[in-house]
Write an enzyme that holds these catalytic residues in place. Structure first.
Site, PDB file in Angstrom:
ATOM      1  N   ARG A 198       0.856  -1.178   0.000  1.00 32.24           N
ATOM      2  CA  ARG A 198       0.000   0.000   0.000  1.00 32.24           C
ATOM      3  C   ARG A 198       0.896   1.234   0.000  1.00 32.24           C
ATOM      4  O   ARG A 198       2.034   1.180   0.484  1.00 32.24           O
ATOM      5  CB  ARG A 198      -0.907   0.016   1.234  1.00 32.24           C
ATOM      6  CG  ARG A 198      -1.823  -1.197   1.334  1.00 32.24           C
ATOM      7  CD  ARG A 198      -2.593  -1.195   2.649  1.00 32.24           C
ATOM      8  NE  ARG A 198      -3.477  -2.363   2.768  1.00 32.24           N
ATOM      9  CZ  ARG A 198      -3.101  -3.549   3.242  1.00 32.24           C
ATOM     10  NH1 ARG A 198      -1.853  -3.715   3.659  1.00 32.24           N
ATOM     11  NH2 ARG A 198      -3.953  -4.546   3.313  1.00 32.24           N
ATOM     12  N   LYS A 221      -1.588  -2.698   7.670  1.00 36.32           N
ATOM     13  CA  LYS A 221      -2.979  -2.607   8.092  1.00 36.32           C
ATOM     14  C   LYS A 221      -3.338  -3.722   9.063  1.00 36.32           C
ATOM     15  O   LYS A 221      -4.104  -3.521  10.012  1.00 36.32           O
ATOM     16  CB  LYS A 221      -3.884  -2.675   6.859  1.00 36.32           C
ATOM     17  CG  LYS A 221      -5.351  -2.426   7.122  1.00 36.32           C
ATOM     18  CD  LYS A 221      -6.127  -2.415   5.830  1.00 36.32           C
ATOM     19  CE  LYS A 221      -7.611  -2.165   6.060  1.00 36.32           C
ATOM     20  NZ  LYS A 221      -8.377  -2.163   4.770  1.00 36.32           N
ATOM     21  N   HIS A 273      -4.032   3.164  -4.781  1.00 34.91           N
ATOM     22  CA  HIS A 273      -4.302   1.728  -4.598  1.00 34.91           C
ATOM     23  C   HIS A 273      -4.239   0.967  -5.924  1.00 34.91           C
ATOM     24  O   HIS A 273      -4.108  -0.266  -5.914  1.00 34.91           O
ATOM     25  CB  HIS A 273      -5.662   1.529  -3.945  1.00 34.91           C
ATOM     26  CG  HIS A 273      -5.676   0.420  -2.944  1.00 34.91           C
ATOM     27  ND1 HIS A 273      -4.878   0.420  -1.813  1.00 34.91           N
ATOM     28  CD2 HIS A 273      -6.358  -0.759  -2.898  1.00 34.91           C
ATOM     29  CE1 HIS A 273      -5.084  -0.689  -1.124  1.00 34.91           C
ATOM     30  NE2 HIS A 273      -5.980  -1.419  -1.755  1.00 34.91           N
ATOM     31  N   ARG A 276      -1.158  -1.216  -6.185  1.00 29.81           N
ATOM     32  CA  ARG A 276      -1.252  -2.522  -5.509  1.00 29.81           C
ATOM     33  C   ARG A 276      -2.049  -3.500  -6.363  1.00 29.81           C
ATOM     34  O   ARG A 276      -1.655  -4.665  -6.525  1.00 29.81           O
ATOM     35  CB  ARG A 276      -1.925  -2.319  -4.148  1.00 29.81           C
ATOM     36  CG  ARG A 276      -2.090  -3.570  -3.285  1.00 29.81           C
ATOM     37  CD  ARG A 276      -2.548  -3.120  -1.907  1.00 29.81           C
ATOM     38  NE  ARG A 276      -3.056  -4.189  -1.066  1.00 29.81           N
ATOM     39  CZ  ARG A 276      -2.306  -4.942  -0.263  1.00 29.81           C
ATOM     40  NH1 ARG A 276      -0.997  -4.760  -0.239  1.00 29.81           N
ATOM     41  NH2 ARG A 276      -2.844  -5.884   0.511  1.00 29.81           N
ATOM     42  N   HIS A 299      -2.719 -10.302   3.100  1.00 32.31           N
ATOM     43  CA  HIS A 299      -4.143 -10.505   3.363  1.00 32.31           C
ATOM     44  C   HIS A 299      -4.321 -11.548   4.462  1.00 32.31           C
ATOM     45  O   HIS A 299      -3.712 -12.616   4.420  1.00 32.31           O
ATOM     46  CB  HIS A 299      -4.861 -10.983   2.102  1.00 32.31           C
ATOM     47  CG  HIS A 299      -5.058  -9.909   1.081  1.00 32.31           C
ATOM     48  ND1 HIS A 299      -5.279 -10.170  -0.257  1.00 32.31           N
ATOM     49  CD2 HIS A 299      -5.071  -8.553   1.199  1.00 32.31           C
ATOM     50  CE1 HIS A 299      -5.420  -9.027  -0.908  1.00 32.31           C
ATOM     51  NE2 HIS A 299      -5.296  -8.040  -0.046  1.00 32.31           N
ATOM     52  N   TYR A 308      -8.375 -11.735  -7.464  1.00 30.81           N
ATOM     53  CA  TYR A 308      -7.478 -11.676  -8.622  1.00 30.81           C
ATOM     54  C   TYR A 308      -7.403 -13.010  -9.367  1.00 30.81           C
ATOM     55  O   TYR A 308      -6.754 -13.099 -10.411  1.00 30.81           O
ATOM     56  CB  TYR A 308      -6.068 -11.284  -8.171  1.00 30.81           C
ATOM     57  CG  TYR A 308      -6.014  -9.978  -7.413  1.00 30.81           C
ATOM     58  CD1 TYR A 308      -6.040  -8.759  -8.081  1.00 30.81           C
ATOM     59  CD2 TYR A 308      -5.942  -9.961  -6.029  1.00 30.81           C
ATOM     60  CE1 TYR A 308      -5.994  -7.563  -7.381  1.00 30.81           C
ATOM     61  CE2 TYR A 308      -5.892  -8.766  -5.321  1.00 30.81           C
ATOM     62  CZ  TYR A 308      -5.917  -7.572  -6.009  1.00 30.81           C
ATOM     63  OH  TYR A 308      -5.873  -6.378  -5.311  1.00 30.81           O
TER      64      TYR A 308
END
Length: 344
Positions: A198, A221, A273, A276, A299, A308
């Site tokens: 990010r 995050k 973003h 990314r 993630h 994806y």
């Protein structure tokens, strides 16, 4: 007098279970008044120091602050979350928490939706507010259940993720490099494109986190540290920049302005973003493993990374040969160039 009906139709309880311990309260129905009287007498017999707990009259804004003091301050985006919650409490009319209902939230949500606020934003706000009630109830700070427990998020049309082509990547990098007053722009963008980081994660890099052909992101995050390999060229460029200019400064807004000068048009909210998304999309299109991608992106849920999966070269390819119209007698070459039937 223990229970007496008032002129307005309500029922007043005036009970003294033990000498010097007197309780008064008014209820809408006689049954509620009787239950309160019985409870007072029984509790005072068990514990002479017992007193009925006063009704929680704290408003939603107060509960949000209480949530922040007890738990929210530990979150990575705690201050920003508190501002969002306070704005939401204001939009909802700052009701008393114990009297707040799911219907009241849904009515306000409809008004906000019609005013132009995106459904994804409203779903996020619902999740934040549910967390407030759940956490305060778990900690025993409120004794009533979550009023939003049965409120469902809006069902939204899934949008394909935008990513840049190789040509567009070069266009963006050239535009960033041309911004000589902001030498960090192109470098941060290259970190994002090389690692899937990010913008904020790349922007917070320090010299200590760039070594041995790896960059380490510690301000993530999910609050999990992850290290991603980078090329020697990028590693050297980062270390030279830190030596000459010091740490990166906040330049996210500048990136968005430079992006506006190019011919690339992105959906709203996908400025930095998109870098990314671009890394992840090209990684999958070139045959990268989806589980490896999950670790690279950091993630916590594979479901996030599976967005994806449709870009994989062999994704759902069985649909081509296992459908009921596929001609099993055709040659391999014919199979690859199968024509649609004239009529079905």
């Amino acid at each position: 007098m223990a229970i007496e009906q008032q002129p307005d139709g309500r029922w007043k309880v005036d009970v003294e279970p033990i000498k010097g311990k007197r309780f008064r309260k008014t209820f809408k129905t006689k049954a509620e008044a009787q239950r309160f009287e019985s409870t007072c007498r029984a509790k005072c017999i068990e514990s002479p120091t017992w007193s009925p707990k006063p009704k929680d009259r704290r408003r939603l804004s107060e509960l949000c602050i209480r949530y922040y003091d007890l738990h929210g301050h530990t979150l990575a985006d705690g201050p920003a979350l508190l501002r969002t919650l306070q704005k939401l409490a204001k939009d909802l009319g700052d009701p008393v928490g114990s009297g707040f209902t799911g219907n009241a939230f849904c009515e306000t949500r409809r008004a906000l939706l019609e005013s132009g606020i995106h459904g994804k934003t409203l779903n996020n706000r619902l999740g934040y507010l549910k967390a407030v009630f759940n956490e305060l109830h778990r900690l025993g700070d409120i004794d009533y259940p979550n009023p939003l427990a049965k409120v469902r998020p809006l069902r939204l049309q899934e949008r394909p993720l935008s990513f840049l082509s190789s040509t567009q990547v070069q266009e963006v990098l050239e535009a960033l490099d041309a911004r000589h007053t902001s030498p960090a722009l192109g470098l941060i963008a290259r970190v994002c494109l090389s690692t899937g980081a990010r913008w904020g994660e790349a922007q917070a890099l320090t010299p200590e986190r760039v070594r041995n052909g790896m960059v380490t992101f510690a301000n993530t995050k999910s609050r999990r540290t992850r290290s991603i390999p980078v090329s020697k060229t990028l590693e050297k460029a980062l270390l030279i920049h830190f030596k000459r200019h010091g740490l990166f400064t906040n330049c996210m807004l500048t990136f968005s302005r430079v992006l506006d000068t190019t011919q690339i048009k992105l959906p709203r909210g996908q400025a930095t973003h998109v870098l990314r998304h671009t890394f992840a999309s090209h990684f999958v299109m070139k045959g990268g493993n989806i589980l490896t991608l999950q670790k690279i992106l950091g993630h916590t849920s594979l479901a996030m990374t599976m967005r994806y999966a449709h870009l994989s070269p062999d994704h759902l390819q069985d649909a081509l040969t296992l459908n009921p119209l596929f001609d099993t007698s055709s040659t391999p070459a014919d199979s690859e160039n199968q024509k649609a039937p004239k009529s079905i």
